[in-house]
Design an enzyme around this catalytic site. Sequence first.
Site, PDB file in Angstrom:
ATOM      1  N   THR A 168       4.092   0.841   6.686  1.00  0.00           N
ATOM      2  CA  THR A 168       3.524   1.000   8.035  1.00  0.00           C
ATOM      3  C   THR A 168       3.090  -0.400   8.501  1.00  0.00           C
ATOM      4  O   THR A 168       1.906  -0.666   8.640  1.00  0.00           O
ATOM      5  CB  THR A 168       2.322   1.967   8.030  1.00  0.00           C
ATOM      6  OG1 THR A 168       1.454   1.614   6.927  1.00  0.00           O
ATOM      7  CG2 THR A 168       2.757   3.400   7.883  1.00  0.00           C
ATOM      8  N   GLU A 215      -3.671   6.236  -0.570  1.00  0.00           N
ATOM      9  CA  GLU A 215      -3.486   5.517  -1.837  1.00  0.00           C
ATOM     10  C   GLU A 215      -4.492   4.373  -1.910  1.00  0.00           C
ATOM     11  O   GLU A 215      -4.628   3.617  -0.958  1.00  0.00           O
ATOM     12  CB  GLU A 215      -2.050   4.969  -1.892  1.00  0.00           C
ATOM     13  CG  GLU A 215      -1.742   4.179  -3.139  1.00  0.00           C
ATOM     14  CD  GLU A 215      -1.992   4.993  -4.397  1.00  0.00           C
ATOM     15  OE1 GLU A 215      -1.295   5.989  -4.621  1.00  0.00           O
ATOM     16  OE2 GLU A 215      -2.917   4.633  -5.162  1.00  0.00           O
ATOM     17  N   ARG A 234      -4.609  -0.945  -6.490  1.00  0.00           N
ATOM     18  CA  ARG A 234      -4.627  -2.387  -6.232  1.00  0.00           C
ATOM     19  C   ARG A 234      -3.369  -2.986  -6.837  1.00  0.00           C
ATOM     20  O   ARG A 234      -3.054  -2.706  -7.998  1.00  0.00           O
ATOM     21  CB  ARG A 234      -5.837  -3.048  -6.924  1.00  0.00           C
ATOM     22  CG  ARG A 234      -7.177  -2.557  -6.457  1.00  0.00           C
ATOM     23  CD  ARG A 234      -8.255  -2.941  -7.450  1.00  0.00           C
ATOM     24  NE  ARG A 234      -8.026  -2.336  -8.760  1.00  0.00           N
ATOM     25  CZ  ARG A 234      -8.634  -2.677  -9.897  1.00  0.00           C
ATOM     26  NH1 ARG A 234      -9.510  -3.651  -9.896  1.00  0.00           N
ATOM     27  NH2 ARG A 234      -8.370  -2.077 -11.031  1.00  0.00           N
ATOM     28  N   CYS A 257      -2.189  -5.293   2.663  1.00  0.00           N
ATOM     29  CA  CYS A 257      -3.070  -4.233   3.188  1.00  0.00           C
ATOM     30  C   CYS A 257      -4.223  -4.722   4.064  1.00  0.00           C
ATOM     31  O   CYS A 257      -4.350  -4.278   5.201  1.00  0.00           O
ATOM     32  CB  CYS A 257      -3.620  -3.410   2.030  1.00  0.00           C
ATOM     33  SG  CYS A 257      -2.348  -2.408   1.250  1.00  0.00           S
TER      34      CYS A 257
HETATM   35  P1  NAD Z   1       6.932  -1.488   0.559  1.00  0.00           P
HETATM   36  O1  NAD Z   1       7.431  -2.240   1.724  1.00  0.00           O
HETATM   37  O2  NAD Z   1       6.798  -2.178  -0.757  1.00  0.00           O
HETATM   38  O3  NAD Z   1       7.830  -0.179   0.325  1.00  0.00           O
HETATM   39  C1  NAD Z   1       8.215   0.690   1.352  1.00  0.00           C
HETATM   40  C2  NAD Z   1       9.601   1.202   1.032  1.00  0.00           C
HETATM   41  O4  NAD Z   1       9.930   2.249   1.954  1.00  0.00           O
HETATM   42  C3  NAD Z   1      10.718   0.167   1.155  1.00  0.00           C
HETATM   43  O5  NAD Z   1      11.406   0.057  -0.070  1.00  0.00           O
HETATM   44  C4  NAD Z   1      11.625   0.722   2.279  1.00  0.00           C
HETATM   45  O6  NAD Z   1      12.990   0.442   2.063  1.00  0.00           O
HETATM   46  C5  NAD Z   1      11.340   2.200   2.157  1.00  0.00           C
HETATM   47  N1  NAD Z   1      11.682   2.984   3.374  1.00  0.00           N
HETATM   48  C6  NAD Z   1      11.406   2.707   4.662  1.00  0.00           C
HETATM   49  N2  NAD Z   1      11.878   3.676   5.454  1.00  0.00           N
HETATM   50  C7  NAD Z   1      12.462   4.607   4.655  1.00  0.00           C
HETATM   51  C8  NAD Z   1      13.121   5.843   4.881  1.00  0.00           C
HETATM   52  N3  NAD Z   1      13.267   6.327   6.127  1.00  0.00           N
HETATM   53  N4  NAD Z   1      13.596   6.528   3.829  1.00  0.00           N
HETATM   54  C9  NAD Z   1      13.464   6.039   2.586  1.00  0.00           C
HETATM   55  N5  NAD Z   1      12.837   4.881   2.295  1.00  0.00           N
HETATM   56  C10 NAD Z   1      12.339   4.171   3.325  1.00  0.00           C
HETATM   57  O7  NAD Z   1       5.521  -0.891   1.020  1.00  0.00           O
HETATM   58  P2  NAD Z   1       4.240  -0.601   0.075  1.00  0.00           P
HETATM   59  O8  NAD Z   1       3.481  -1.842  -0.189  1.00  0.00           O
HETATM   60  O9  NAD Z   1       4.668   0.252  -1.044  1.00  0.00           O
HETATM   61  O10 NAD Z   1       3.341   0.257   1.100  1.00  0.00           O
HETATM   62  C11 NAD Z   1       3.697   1.558   1.482  1.00  0.00           C
HETATM   63  C12 NAD Z   1       2.537   2.200   2.226  1.00  0.00           C
HETATM   64  O11 NAD Z   1       1.430   2.337   1.332  1.00  0.00           O
HETATM   65  C13 NAD Z   1       2.023   1.381   3.411  1.00  0.00           C
HETATM   66  O12 NAD Z   1       1.597   2.251   4.426  1.00  0.00           O
HETATM   67  C14 NAD Z   1       0.836   0.653   2.833  1.00  0.00           C
HETATM   68  O13 NAD Z   1      -0.124   0.318   3.804  1.00  0.00           O
HETATM   69  C15 NAD Z   1       0.286   1.685   1.871  1.00  0.00           C
HETATM   70  N6  NAD Z   1      -0.492   1.118   0.759  1.00  0.00           N
HETATM   71  C16 NAD Z   1      -0.048  -0.001   0.111  1.00  0.00           C
HETATM   72  C17 NAD Z   1      -0.759  -0.486  -0.964  1.00  0.00           C
HETATM   73  C18 NAD Z   1      -0.311  -1.744  -1.693  1.00  0.00           C
HETATM   74  O14 NAD Z   1      -1.084  -2.274  -2.468  1.00  0.00           O
HETATM   75  N7  NAD Z   1       0.913  -2.222  -1.465  1.00  0.00           N
HETATM   76  C19 NAD Z   1      -1.931   0.144  -1.390  1.00  0.00           C
HETATM   77  C20 NAD Z   1      -2.341   1.290  -0.720  1.00  0.00           C
HETATM   78  C21 NAD Z   1      -1.612   1.773   0.356  1.00  0.00           C
END
Ligand code: NAD
Length: 432
Positions: A86, A151, A154, A261
């Site tokens: 997002t 989620e 960390r 984040c």
């Molecule tokens: P990321 O970019 O590492 O992974 C997201 C994945 O989603 C990508 O691999 C992308 O290819 C895939 N994707 C996008 N559209 C898709 C679709 N239509 N179908 C299938 N796959 C699709 O992101 P992230 O860091 O894992 O974060 C994901 C969410 O979790 C975000 O909203 C983020 O704010 C939240 N979050 C992240 C963390 C963190 O530490 N990274 C912690 C808590 C919450």
Amino acid sequence: MKIAIIGTGYVGLPSGVGFAEQGNQVTCIDKNVEKITKLQNGQLTLFENGLEELYKSNMAAGRLKFTTSMQEGVTDADIVILAVGTPPHPVTKEADLQYIEAATRELALYLNGYTVVATKSTVPVGTGDKIEDIIRSVNPAADADVISLPEFLREGFAIHDFFAPDRIIAGTDSLRAKQLISKLYEPFKEAKLLFISRRSSETVKYASNAFLAVKINYINEMANFCEKAGANIDEVATGMGLDSRIGAKFLKAGPGYGGSCFPKDTNAMAFMARQIGINMPLIETTITENENRYKLMAQRILKAAGKKEAVIGVLGLAFKDGTDDCRTSPAIHIIEALLQYPVRITAYDPKAMPSAQKLLGDKISYAADAYAAVKEADVIAVLTEWKDFRLLDMNRLAALTKQKVIMDCRNLLEPTTVRQAGFTYYCVGQKD
Ligand code: NAD
């Protein structure tokens, strides 16, 4: 239980591996073909401590699958977890929901039997309603409950946090969804499972991250005070942290918060507040001050070098230790600020070289190790708190540099050892 996880990134992959380890049948879905092909062939796509062994053993046990096919993962799943990105909108900085909406439109087609659709992605308040509307319009016959399941893991500790979470929050009023989520989290006996309304659950995530960002900004502001007042911010933080009302965590002064984040979520929170006509000056100020801090750190590095045409050896590119993630890394922002001057930068990071290279390209040089990074440097800048940097041979580093000067933006190194090697040592929150 059969679980489909949509989005196999920093959240989806460790969560998928964790749920598989607990005996669930997990299918991780991603639209990135290269990522899924690697994962199908035994190759991890990101670094997290402890992830590799669990990934391999659960693949071997047949509990963990990877696919690009929504149909393959979602049909028959008891729970479908949304873990797509997002990211911030480039102009408004609001959370961009295009990936959530696209994934929902697709998953809705394959819902089959009672299913809980749980949003782990960080999404603005009211997104659960939108997801529900999309599912209803695409597949009116679907029997699904849409819940918020924020989620809190960390990066760098994703596996630890998966198995030992402080709390599990689920936003739903549905009894059936509560029963399913209670069963899913039964093995997490130590963690508090809190059921609240969907909108409250969506808000908890933003409220938590904004609070932590404000806390970091506070200690950085206090560090600026200490530098002029002759106090030591690390000592001050230790004293403050002994008060259980304050707590010792997130009181480490440094180059400003970063990562995928905090910057994104504080901006999204501020946007949501403006949209509904609420004034949130604490969060607005934190955002501005944090961005200013990157520039302040760049200035301090140049001042330590004593010249604008400096040769700079950078240690650390990831946004923190234990990860290869460079998204909104303070190191990257500080380097971008330094590149406004006629500097030459060579950098080293134990894990994040490939992801940094994607962002910085050939604007800087990359070294094979820390010693190669500081060769002929006018100043060494420590930008990520990798513990390994503490173990470096300071005499060897000193012999390689042109000027024996260190600007430690993380207060990571041991000042006495560094000074004994002949360095002039600058850090954060102490009088130079
Ligand atoms: P990321 O970019 O590492 O992974 C997201 C994945 O989603 C990508 O691999 C992308 O290819 C895939 N994707 C996008 N559209 C898709 C679709 N239509 N179908 C299938 N796959 C699709 O992101 P992230 O860091 O894992 O974060 C994901 C969410 O979790 C975000 O909203 C983020 O704010 C939240 N979050 C992240 C963390 C963190 O530490 N990274 C912690 C808590 C919450």
